[in-house]
Design a protein around this motif. Sequence first.
Motif, PDB file in Angstrom:
ATOM      1  N   ALA A 222      50.291 -76.578 -41.681  1.00 15.04           N
ATOM      2  CA  ALA A 222      50.123 -75.543 -40.661  1.00 15.04           C
ATOM      3  C   ALA A 222      51.415 -75.354 -39.863  1.00 15.04           C
ATOM      4  CB  ALA A 222      48.972 -75.900 -39.725  1.00 15.04           C
ATOM      5  N   ALA A 223      52.053 -76.459 -39.495  1.00 16.71           N
ATOM      6  CA  ALA A 223      53.325 -76.371 -38.778  1.00 16.71           C
ATOM      7  C   ALA A 223      54.395 -75.731 -39.655  1.00 16.71           C
ATOM      8  CB  ALA A 223      53.768 -77.766 -38.330  1.00 16.71           C
ATOM      9  N   GLY A 362      56.189 -73.726 -29.277  1.00 16.29           N
ATOM     10  CA  GLY A 362      56.592 -72.607 -28.449  1.00 16.29           C
ATOM     11  C   GLY A 362      55.611 -71.456 -28.515  1.00 16.29           C
ATOM     12  N   GLY A 363      55.526 -70.706 -27.406  1.00 17.02           N
ATOM     13  CA  GLY A 363      54.595 -69.583 -27.365  1.00 17.02           C
ATOM     14  C   GLY A 363      53.155 -70.071 -27.489  1.00 17.02           C
ATOM     15  N   ALA A 364      52.392 -69.416 -28.346  1.00 21.66           N
ATOM     16  CA  ALA A 364      50.999 -69.818 -28.572  1.00 21.66           C
ATOM     17  C   ALA A 364      50.864 -70.703 -29.801  1.00 21.66           C
ATOM     18  CB  ALA A 364      50.118 -68.579 -28.723  1.00 21.66           C
ATOM     19  N   ASP A 365      51.980 -71.143 -30.343  1.00 22.17           N
ATOM     20  CA  ASP A 365      51.963 -71.939 -31.574  1.00 22.17           C
ATOM     21  C   ASP A 365      52.079 -73.423 -31.265  1.00 22.17           C
ATOM     22  OD1 ASP A 365      51.836 -69.742 -33.353  1.00 22.17           O
ATOM     23  OD2 ASP A 365      53.995 -69.411 -33.121  1.00 22.17           O
ATOM     24  N   ALA A 366      51.185 -74.204 -31.862  1.00 21.54           N
ATOM     25  CA  ALA A 366      51.209 -75.658 -31.715  1.00 21.54           C
ATOM     26  C   ALA A 366      50.274 -76.252 -32.748  1.00 21.54           C
ATOM     27  CB  ALA A 366      50.790 -76.081 -30.303  1.00 21.54           C
ATOM     28  N   VAL A 367      50.452 -77.524 -33.019  1.00 22.10           N
ATOM     29  CA  VAL A 367      49.488 -78.297 -33.793  1.00 22.10           C
ATOM     30  C   VAL A 367      49.247 -79.591 -33.038  1.00 22.10           C
ATOM     31  CG1 VAL A 367      49.994 -77.337 -36.068  1.00 22.10           C
ATOM     32  CG2 VAL A 367      51.360 -79.222 -35.228  1.00 22.10           C
ATOM     33  N   SER A 368      47.999 -79.997 -32.945  1.00 21.32           N
ATOM     34  CA  SER A 368      47.639 -81.195 -32.188  1.00 21.32           C
ATOM     35  C   SER A 368      46.541 -81.954 -32.913  1.00 21.32           C
ATOM     36  CB  SER A 368      47.160 -80.827 -30.777  1.00 21.32           C
ATOM     37  OG  SER A 368      48.150 -80.118 -30.073  1.00 21.32           O
ATOM     38  N   LYS A 369      46.482 -83.236 -32.590  1.00 23.49           N
ATOM     39  CA  LYS A 369      45.449 -84.085 -33.175  1.00 23.49           C
ATOM     40  C   LYS A 369      44.924 -85.049 -32.119  1.00 23.49           C
ATOM     41  CE  LYS A 369      44.651 -86.409 -37.606  1.00 23.49           C
ATOM     42  NZ  LYS A 369      45.327 -86.996 -38.791  1.00 23.49           N
ATOM     43  N   ARG A 376      44.978 -76.276 -34.104  1.00 29.66           N
ATOM     44  CA  ARG A 376      46.182 -75.475 -34.313  1.00 29.66           C
ATOM     45  C   ARG A 376      46.088 -74.211 -33.471  1.00 29.66           C
ATOM     46  NH1 ARG A 376      45.564 -74.475 -40.622  1.00 29.66           N
ATOM     47  NH2 ARG A 376      44.798 -76.615 -40.439  1.00 29.66           N
ATOM     48  N   GLY A 377      47.225 -73.550 -33.274  1.00 32.37           N
ATOM     49  CA  GLY A 377      47.233 -72.312 -32.506  1.00 32.37           C
ATOM     50  C   GLY A 377      47.064 -72.548 -31.017  1.00 32.37           C
ATOM     51  N   LEU A 378      46.440 -71.591 -30.336  1.00 32.64           N
ATOM     52  CA  LEU A 378      46.307 -71.638 -28.882  1.00 32.64           C
ATOM     53  C   LEU A 378      45.538 -72.867 -28.387  1.00 32.64           C
ATOM     54  CD1 LEU A 378      46.958 -70.252 -26.231  1.00 32.64           C
ATOM     55  CD2 LEU A 378      44.871 -68.885 -26.486  1.00 32.64           C
ATOM     56  N   LEU A 382      47.150 -75.501 -25.703  1.00 30.24           N
ATOM     57  CA  LEU A 382      46.555 -75.892 -24.431  1.00 30.24           C
ATOM     58  C   LEU A 382      46.445 -77.407 -24.314  1.00 30.24           C
ATOM     59  CD1 LEU A 382      43.742 -73.182 -24.131  1.00 30.24           C
ATOM     60  CD2 LEU A 382      45.901 -73.297 -22.849  1.00 30.24           C
ATOM     61  N   VAL A 383      46.072 -78.066 -25.412  1.00 31.15           N
ATOM     62  CA  VAL A 383      45.983 -79.534 -25.413  1.00 31.15           C
ATOM     63  C   VAL A 383      47.371 -80.143 -25.230  1.00 31.15           C
ATOM     64  CG1 VAL A 383      45.488 -81.552 -26.849  1.00 31.15           C
ATOM     65  CG2 VAL A 383      43.855 -79.660 -26.765  1.00 31.15           C
ATOM     66  N   ALA A 384      48.362 -79.616 -25.956  1.00 26.24           N
ATOM     67  CA  ALA A 384      49.717 -80.167 -25.885  1.00 26.24           C
ATOM     68  C   ALA A 384      50.289 -80.048 -24.471  1.00 26.24           C
ATOM     69  CB  ALA A 384      50.626 -79.451 -26.887  1.00 26.24           C
ATOM     70  N   ARG A 385      50.199 -78.871 -23.903  1.00 28.24           N
ATOM     71  CA  ARG A 385      50.771 -78.690 -22.570  1.00 28.24           C
ATOM     72  C   ARG A 385      49.941 -79.396 -21.503  1.00 28.24           C
ATOM     73  NH1 ARG A 385      54.221 -73.105 -22.063  1.00 28.24           N
ATOM     74  NH2 ARG A 385      55.430 -73.454 -23.981  1.00 28.24           N
ATOM     75  N   GLY A 386      48.641 -79.429 -21.690  1.00 29.45           N
ATOM     76  CA  GLY A 386      47.798 -80.167 -20.746  1.00 29.45           C
ATOM     77  C   GLY A 386      48.113 -81.656 -20.753  1.00 29.45           C
ATOM     78  N   TYR A 387      48.356 -82.203 -21.941  1.00 26.10           N
ATOM     79  CA  TYR A 387      48.693 -83.627 -22.049  1.00 26.10           C
ATOM     80  C   TYR A 387      50.025 -83.912 -21.357  1.00 26.10           C
ATOM     81  CZ  TYR A 387      50.306 -88.010 -24.083  1.00 26.10           C
ATOM     82  OH  TYR A 387      50.807 -89.267 -24.243  1.00 26.10           O
ATOM     83  N   HIS A 388      51.047 -83.098 -21.645  1.00 27.57           N
ATOM     84  CA  HIS A 388      52.358 -83.320 -21.043  1.00 27.57           C
ATOM     85  C   HIS A 388      52.302 -83.151 -19.530  1.00 27.57           C
ATOM     86  CE1 HIS A 388      54.271 -83.884 -24.816  1.00 27.57           C
ATOM     87  NE2 HIS A 388      54.199 -82.624 -25.211  1.00 27.57           N
ATOM     88  N   TRP A 389      51.596 -82.141 -19.071  1.00 26.82           N
ATOM     89  CA  TRP A 389      51.505 -81.892 -17.633  1.00 26.82           C
ATOM     90  C   TRP A 389      50.851 -83.065 -16.922  1.00 26.82           C
ATOM     91  CZ3 TRP A 389      47.536 -81.235 -14.039  1.00 26.82           C
ATOM     92  CH2 TRP A 389      47.926 -80.674 -12.809  1.00 26.82           C
ATOM     93  N   ALA A 390      49.770 -83.583 -17.507  1.00 27.75           N
ATOM     94  CA  ALA A 390      49.066 -84.709 -16.877  1.00 27.75           C
ATOM     95  C   ALA A 390      49.906 -85.976 -16.893  1.00 27.75           C
ATOM     96  CB  ALA A 390      47.733 -84.952 -17.592  1.00 27.75           C
TER      97      ALA A 390
END
Length: 463
Positions: A222-223, A362-369, A376-378, A382-390
Amino acid sequence: MAAPRILVVGAGFAGVECVRRLERGLAPGEADIVVVTPNAYQLYLPLLPQVASGVLTPQSVAVSLRRSTRHRTRILPGTAVGVDPAAKVCVVRMISGELTDQAYDYLVLAPGSVTRTFDVPGLAEHARGMKTLAEAAYLRDHVIAQLDLADASSDPADRAARLRFVVVGGGYAGTETAACLQRLTAHAVKRYPRLDPRQISWHLVDLAPRLMPELGDALGHAALDVLRRRGIEVSLGVSVARAGAAEVSLTDGRVLPTRTLIWTAGVAASPLVATLGTPTVRGRLAVTADMAVPGAPGVFALGDCAAVPDLAQDAEGAVCPPTAQHASRQGRTAAGNLIAALRGQPPRPYRHKDLGLVVDLGGADAVSKPLGVPLRGLPAQLVARGYHWAALRTNVAKTRVLANWLLNATAGDDFVRTGFQEWRPPTLRAFEHTDAYLTVEQVRARSAGGPDDWDRSSGIRGT
């Protein structure tokens, strides 16, 4: 009697978490805590690609130690360049350039890592790294400068070379760097009417057969699809054979005219490790499961510089990978074991449960587990940025990052160069100072005076 002196080397994820836990767990006057770091901030390394691409300002990922630690911890502005475990001496090069010898009762080694390089001709002279805040700021200026120079050039060959960018390393750092900087150039080229967007080319090169194998096949593909959809050429099973000022030769025979080679092909333990003279495992300090260094009384090592046994793996000899998640958790365990040592209690081994992985493209693109759930996607973004922010240590840092994200999403970027790094040569050695460390013999020669010469209140050798 003076309180025991705890010297913590490094202010990364491992060192800062250890200090915070020591501050909470130690009684007043039970021990003195000193942190050795050239910069009085913790760099939130996972967000560095967003600094290079202009989404975040440098200050937003530099979390102040004076704000995130208590007043009982003293900050020593310098870099540890040698350790003599027998004499319990740590040699520190202050930011002023002078060397000082620091005595300790307990030493926590968390100096982190440096960019791993190989014997590739021209690599050290022409590659640019992405390991420090200065490198990220320099890289942003450099990329925008290539657009400026290409726009001003009347030579088609020179223009094509300046608009080709090569990133080496298909791990998290390399993939996120290529993805974020490609978005930067894609948006910036709209301000350059003389440049054809189709002339800009990005290449991601990695010797491994798969992109970010830790994500698994589905998310890795996906990435890969996201990168290729954006026009990034991904070459796997390929590396750099030679680097020059105006071209890069790959191991598959291709020669790519370029003025930009970004090297993110892994990390190596800090050169400080070699000064102890104790056993290592693939370049990292050999430690027990409780992070004590065998043969070095009172010394603990953790984070990227230590081969901490991975008790969650069944494989014999497995060690924890050098990730921020492990470093933070090891910092907590090491602090608990150090407090236990002060109080004559038994230590406990480091064990962990994996929380998952996040990759921001970047943007709305990401992959998370997260917790093993593939996204994947938005939703993944949200998970990626939420994790980093916290994970940011202070409310001020959280506010700055959130404000930067909102401002970038609504107003975009002005694509200007600061010029702050123009005086610095773009070499890996110049940014990471890997030639500043002492040898084992030099360290032992400095500490040969013995412990009687030490002022225990300050930890500095008397004159």
